[in-house]
Design an enzyme around this catalytic site. Structure first.
Site, PDB file in Angstrom:
ATOM      1  N   GLY A  11     -12.935  67.726  20.295  1.00 48.11           N
ATOM      2  CA  GLY A  11     -11.571  67.074  19.976  1.00 48.11           C
ATOM      3  C   GLY A  11     -11.704  66.164  18.471  1.00 48.11           C
ATOM      4  N   LEU A  12     -10.778  65.509  18.262  1.00 49.19           N
ATOM      5  CA  LEU A  12     -11.202  64.642  17.647  1.00 49.19           C
ATOM      6  C   LEU A  12     -11.251  63.844  17.284  1.00 49.19           C
ATOM      7  CD1 LEU A  12      -6.843  65.195  15.891  1.00 49.19           C
ATOM      8  CD2 LEU A  12      -9.610  65.973  14.716  1.00 49.19           C
ATOM      9  N   SER A  13     -11.980  62.187  17.328  1.00 51.98           N
ATOM     10  CA  SER A  13     -12.562  61.374  17.055  1.00 51.98           C
ATOM     11  C   SER A  13     -11.101  60.478  17.197  1.00 51.98           C
ATOM     12  CB  SER A  13     -12.914  60.835  15.697  1.00 51.98           C
ATOM     13  OG  SER A  13     -13.315  59.671  15.434  1.00 51.98           O
ATOM     14  N   GLY A  14     -11.231  59.535  18.460  1.00 50.81           N
ATOM     15  CA  GLY A  14     -10.480  59.218  19.411  1.00 50.81           C
ATOM     16  C   GLY A  14      -9.527  60.055  20.473  1.00 50.81           C
ATOM     17  N   SER A  15      -9.601  60.666  19.942  1.00 54.18           N
ATOM     18  CA  SER A  15      -9.008  61.867  21.223  1.00 54.18           C
ATOM     19  C   SER A  15      -9.477  61.029  23.132  1.00 54.18           C
ATOM     20  CB  SER A  15      -8.799  63.487  21.271  1.00 54.18           C
ATOM     21  OG  SER A  15     -10.239  64.460  21.181  1.00 54.18           O
ATOM     22  N   GLY A  16     -11.108  61.118  22.485  1.00 56.31           N
ATOM     23  CA  GLY A  16     -11.517  60.770  23.920  1.00 56.31           C
ATOM     24  C   GLY A  16     -12.196  61.327  24.569  1.00 56.31           C
ATOM     25  N   LYS A  17     -12.851  62.283  24.577  1.00 54.25           N
ATOM     26  CA  LYS A  17     -13.482  63.253  24.710  1.00 54.25           C
ATOM     27  C   LYS A  17     -14.993  62.197  26.110  1.00 54.25           C
ATOM     28  CE  LYS A  17     -14.929  63.569  20.691  1.00 54.25           C
ATOM     29  NZ  LYS A  17     -13.912  63.526  20.357  1.00 54.25           N
ATOM     30  N   SER A  18     -15.421  61.186  24.519  1.00 53.80           N
ATOM     31  CA  SER A  18     -16.152  60.403  25.916  1.00 53.80           C
ATOM     32  C   SER A  18     -15.592  59.684  26.907  1.00 53.80           C
ATOM     33  CB  SER A  18     -16.998  59.520  24.328  1.00 53.80           C
ATOM     34  OG  SER A  18     -18.105  59.129  25.279  1.00 53.80           O
ATOM     35  N   SER A  63     -17.629  68.480  17.261  1.00 55.82           N
ATOM     36  CA  SER A  63     -17.784  69.820  17.755  1.00 55.82           C
ATOM     37  C   SER A  63     -16.434  70.858  17.254  1.00 55.82           C
ATOM     38  CB  SER A  63     -18.431  70.645  18.827  1.00 55.82           C
ATOM     39  OG  SER A  63     -17.506  70.274  20.177  1.00 55.82           O
TER      40      SER A  63
END
Lengths: 207, 207
Positions: A34-41, A108
């Site tokens: 997902g986009l940067s800031g989407s909350g993946k981490s 990714s």
């Protein structure tokens, strides 16, 4: 003693199924995209904590421990992004072989790169793609690291969503919309997927 | 619900010390170095089995799971050997962070490359170098994969000990001579080192 002892170099390996049976659950790669800031981490770390509290063996691979270490030689060109994902996929595969539920949190952006990781898996079900779906404007409003601001000003080139493409998954195993769901809801969704898919039982228990 | 839920992206991480305390032992890289045929992989796999039987979390990185996967793009030139060892060192570090006793079995012929891995460790004691010492003629007599024969005929270039250098460790934590010791003796030596060094207790137990 002596040289004769060296003739019998009998190799035995502790295999993945041994490790999974011992741990009481299966290994798999849970691949967040997902986009940067989407909350993946954030989500990956919360799922990791939940699994840890259940006594599972899980681990998070993300920018913090990979981009500065193993992939410190890579930048953000399309070629380097592809090599970045290739190596992360191979490392995740090693953790799965060790019996882990490994959570990877990387933008990714290219579908082909993610599919390549899916295709190197040893067993069906080893790769679980989680699309962390969130509109660009929401991600940009969050901008937790101030990266979107720098991308808009041109200070950061090749920034996904702004000046580089993001290819959303077409058949992700799980999709979570983080503009509409709380962190807890997304974590629940993922844990439920693992439970329903039999990941939280060992293969020996299932046989 | 809604966007407000996204403001509180509180990040929590399960840390290495949490994982070590849960497992009841410390993480470390046990780095085997030595000529082809010296017994690195055999010993590493036997130590792995012994640790597995004790309920420890251990894992072996060797040519079988690394050279064809993550490092499949690398050959045997000096530069590629250096990059091979660098990446393996970084992956081992990730496993240590996950709380593992990770065993690496690679020739790793250059002292500088091994020292670089030693120096990226997070904590003193994270890197245990095991010199698998065995005279070249004994290794060549064993020649389990027929590689020395091919190296002598010139079919394999840059072969360590024949047409490429091997730099023995000067201050390895452990040295085992596999021309004189049985596999069982070498495994005992390594397990004893781990026990005496406090690796097999968790850090929380020691405090």
């Amino acid at each position: 003693m002596g040289k004769s002892t060296n003739v019998v170099w009998h190799e035995t390996h502790v295999g993945r199924s041994d490790r999974e049976a011992r741990r009481g659950h299966k290994g798999a790669t849970i691949w967040f995209t997902g986009l940067s800031g989407s909350g993946k981490s954030t989500i990956a770390n919360e799922v990791d904590r939940r699994l840890y509290e259940q006594g599972r063996f899980s681990y998070v691979l993300d920018g913090d421990n990979v981009r500065h270490g193993m992939n410190g030689d890579l930048g953000f060109s399309p070629e380097d992004r592809t090599e970045n994902i290739r190596r992360i996929g191979e490392v995740a595969k090693l953790f799965v072989d060790a019996g882990a539920l490994v959570l990877t949190a990387f933008i990714s952006p290219y579908r082909e790169d993610r599919d390549r990781v899916r295709n190197i898996a040893d067993q069906p079900g080893d790769f679980i793609e989680v699309f962390v779906d969130c509109p660009l404007d929401v991600c940009e409003e969050r901008d937790p690291k101030g990266l979107y601001k720098k991308a808009r000003s041109g200070e950061i080139p090749n920034f996904t969503g702004i000046s580089a493409p993001y290819e959303a998954p077409e058949q992700a195993e799980i999709t979570v919309n983080t503009a509409e769901m709380s962190v807890e809801q997304t974590v629940d969704t993922i844990i439920e997927y693992l439970r329903n898919g039999g990941y939280l039982e060992s293969s020996s228990t299932q046989d």
